[in-house]
Design a protein around this motif. Structure first.
Motif, PDB file in Angstrom:
ATOM      1  N   HIS A 181       0.829  -1.204   0.000  1.00  0.00           N
ATOM      2  CA  HIS A 181       0.000   0.000   0.000  1.00  0.00           C
ATOM      3  C   HIS A 181       0.866   1.258   0.000  1.00  0.00           C
ATOM      4  O   HIS A 181       0.588   2.216  -0.727  1.00  0.00           O
ATOM      5  N   ASN A 182       1.908   1.265   0.804  1.00  0.00           N
ATOM      6  CA  ASN A 182       2.794   2.422   0.833  1.00  0.00           C
ATOM      7  C   ASN A 182       3.480   2.633  -0.502  1.00  0.00           C
ATOM      8  O   ASN A 182       3.629   3.764  -0.965  1.00  0.00           O
ATOM      9  N   ARG A 183       3.910   1.579  -1.145  1.00  0.00           N
ATOM     10  CA  ARG A 183       4.610   1.702  -2.432  1.00  0.00           C
ATOM     11  C   ARG A 183       3.659   2.090  -3.566  1.00  0.00           C
ATOM     12  O   ARG A 183       3.946   3.015  -4.332  1.00  0.00           O
ATOM     13  N   ARG A 212       8.677   4.103   0.362  1.00  0.00           N
ATOM     14  CA  ARG A 212       9.412   2.906   0.764  1.00  0.00           C
ATOM     15  C   ARG A 212       9.520   2.924   2.288  1.00  0.00           C
ATOM     16  O   ARG A 212      10.023   3.885   2.866  1.00  0.00           O
ATOM     17  N   ILE A 213       9.047   1.873   2.947  1.00  0.00           N
ATOM     18  CA  ILE A 213       9.118   1.794   4.401  1.00  0.00           C
ATOM     19  C   ILE A 213      10.553   1.477   4.821  1.00  0.00           C
ATOM     20  O   ILE A 213      11.193   0.584   4.261  1.00  0.00           O
ATOM     21  N   LEU A 214      11.041   2.208   5.819  1.00  0.00           N
ATOM     22  CA  LEU A 214      12.406   2.018   6.294  1.00  0.00           C
ATOM     23  C   LEU A 214      12.423   1.144   7.541  1.00  0.00           C
ATOM     24  O   LEU A 214      11.485   1.160   8.336  1.00  0.00           O
ATOM     25  N   PRO A 215      13.505   0.379   7.743  1.00  0.00           N
ATOM     26  CA  PRO A 215      13.637  -0.382   8.996  1.00  0.00           C
ATOM     27  C   PRO A 215      13.644   0.574  10.189  1.00  0.00           C
ATOM     28  O   PRO A 215      14.288   1.618  10.154  1.00  0.00           O
ATOM     29  N   TRP A 254       3.302   5.882  12.549  1.00  0.00           N
ATOM     30  CA  TRP A 254       4.657   6.220  12.968  1.00  0.00           C
ATOM     31  C   TRP A 254       5.731   5.495  12.168  1.00  0.00           C
ATOM     32  O   TRP A 254       6.917   5.577  12.511  1.00  0.00           O
ATOM     33  N   LEU A 255       5.352   4.790  11.127  1.00  0.00           N
ATOM     34  CA  LEU A 255       6.362   4.095  10.322  1.00  0.00           C
ATOM     35  C   LEU A 255       7.247   5.102   9.595  1.00  0.00           C
ATOM     36  O   LEU A 255       6.762   6.058   8.994  1.00  0.00           O
ATOM     37  N   ALA A 256       8.538   4.882   9.637  1.00  0.00           N
ATOM     38  CA  ALA A 256       9.475   5.741   8.894  1.00  0.00           C
ATOM     39  C   ALA A 256       9.448   5.345   7.425  1.00  0.00           C
ATOM     40  O   ALA A 256       9.435   4.156   7.082  1.00  0.00           O
ATOM     41  N   ASN A 257       9.402   6.339   6.549  1.00  0.00           N
ATOM     42  CA  ASN A 257       9.369   6.029   5.121  1.00  0.00           C
ATOM     43  C   ASN A 257      10.085   7.109   4.328  1.00  0.00           C
ATOM     44  O   ASN A 257      10.386   8.185   4.845  1.00  0.00           O
ATOM     45  N   LEU A 265       8.583  -0.313  12.920  1.00  0.00           N
ATOM     46  CA  LEU A 265       8.306  -1.444  12.034  1.00  0.00           C
ATOM     47  C   LEU A 265       8.438  -2.755  12.801  1.00  0.00           C
ATOM     48  O   LEU A 265       7.644  -3.681  12.600  1.00  0.00           O
ATOM     49  N   ASP A 266       9.417  -2.849  13.704  1.00  0.00           N
ATOM     50  CA  ASP A 266       9.559  -4.043  14.540  1.00  0.00           C
ATOM     51  C   ASP A 266       8.325  -4.254  15.407  1.00  0.00           C
ATOM     52  O   ASP A 266       7.942  -5.398  15.695  1.00  0.00           O
ATOM     53  N   ASP A 267       7.695  -3.142  15.820  1.00  0.00           N
ATOM     54  CA  ASP A 267       6.537  -3.219  16.710  1.00  0.00           C
ATOM     55  C   ASP A 267       5.207  -3.331  15.964  1.00  0.00           C
ATOM     56  O   ASP A 267       4.146  -3.393  16.604  1.00  0.00           O
ATOM     57  N   LEU A 268       5.251  -3.340  14.624  1.00  0.00           N
ATOM     58  CA  LEU A 268       4.009  -3.297  13.852  1.00  0.00           C
ATOM     59  C   LEU A 268       3.104  -4.487  14.161  1.00  0.00           C
ATOM     60  O   LEU A 268       1.898  -4.317  14.383  1.00  0.00           O
TER      61      LEU A 268
END
Length: 292
Positions: free
Chosen positions: A58-60, A66-69, A120-123, A73-76
């Motif tokens: 969906h983000n792409r 592009r979602i970043l590490p 809160w995802l970094a992208n 993301l670990d907590d998603l």
């Protein structure tokens, strides 16, 4: 028309997954939720693998991100994903206005859904490839940032190898029509940074119009280049760009940033022209490949 758009205002209905509001990723209907699209609602109870897949897709595909590490993301999966049952109701506004509330599984018209908090995802933006002017390594993404050479936010590449940042060349078609022009700065702000007379970037910093480039400069920015470099920047049209024209604004940022690295302005101007042409060619090639 679907049951969604045919339902009367206030009526409870069930999504079928074919409604216009849904994008389908890997066969899973997904739609953004929240005032700022900070959440995703997917029909059905997704596996962990599918949660990651549809969030990335969906983000792409929809947002071009592009979602970043990151820790978020670990907590998603453990903290930002919820399997639930929902009841959906037609709103009182336009035919595509709707609301949902969580319900128990055996409630009439309840259907399974997965709620994903992506706020809160970094992208970073998926962009056309550009080579780092400092080390030559390619970058295929940009992020909004404030940089030297021009006031305001802009798209910047960031080299993953040496961490250098540089303004992204434009990647949209040439416009032939005349555009309304706007002043390069507003409210007496410094042309090359975000500082204002009432909010100086350093203690005692003052702003005055520089006679060389004809734009307001603060004392700190003026001191970043010796007089001869300012003359050379003016000679390659630095400072003459329109605020509304992102392409020219990026050129100003490039010229200024390269001068900070020690690149002569004339050489930097030539390099920028080549990058604009190269970026347009790469963007066209990517569009053709996507269409095919």
């Amino acid at each position: 028309m679907t049951a969604f758009t045919n339902a009367e205002p206030g009526a409870i209905f069930s999504f079928t997954g074919i409604e216009d509001i849904f994008d389908t990723h890997y066969g899973i209907p997904v739609t953004p939720t929240g005032l700022e699209c900070e959440g995703l609602l997917a029909l059905g109870h997704l596996t962990d693998r599918h949660v990651l897949a549809v969030t990335n897709a969906h983000n792409r595909r929809v947002w071009g991100h592009r979602i970043l590490p990151s820790r978020e993301l670990d907590d998603l999966i453990p903290f930002s994903t919820k399997h639930t049952w929902i009841l959906t109701t037609r709103g009182d506004g336009d035919p595509y206005d709707w609301e949902y509330e969580e319900a128990v599984a055996d409630a009439e018209h309840a259907q399974p859904a997965t709620l994903i908090n992506v706020e809160w995802l970094a992208n970073e933006d998926v962009a056309v490839q550009s080579e780092c002017p400092a080390c030559g390594k390619p970058s295929r993404s940009t992020r909004g940032a404030v940089g030297p050479g021009r006031t305001g936010w802009a798209n910047y590449h960031r080299c993953r190898t040496c961490a250098h940042q540089w303004p992204a060349a434009p990647a949209y078609p040439l416009r032939l029509e005349r555009e309304r022009t706007w002043p390069a700065t507003q409210d007496g702000s410094c042309f090359t940074c975000h500082c204002l007379p009432d909010f100086p970037c350093t203690d005692g910093c003052t702003i005055r119009t520089d006679p060389v480039i004809g734009q307001p400069l603060c004392a700190r920015c003026r001191a970043q280049h010796p007089p001869e470099i300012w003359q050379q920047l003016a000679a390659v049209a630095y400072g003459t760009a329109r605020q509304a024209d992102t392409r020219d604004g990026q050129r100003d940022r490039w010229l200024y940033s390269e001068a900070l690295r020690g690149t002569p302005p004339a050489q930097a101007a030539q390099a920028w022209s080549r990058r604009v042409i190269q970026t347009a060619q790469r963007a066209a090639a990517r569009t053709t490949a996507t269409a095919a």
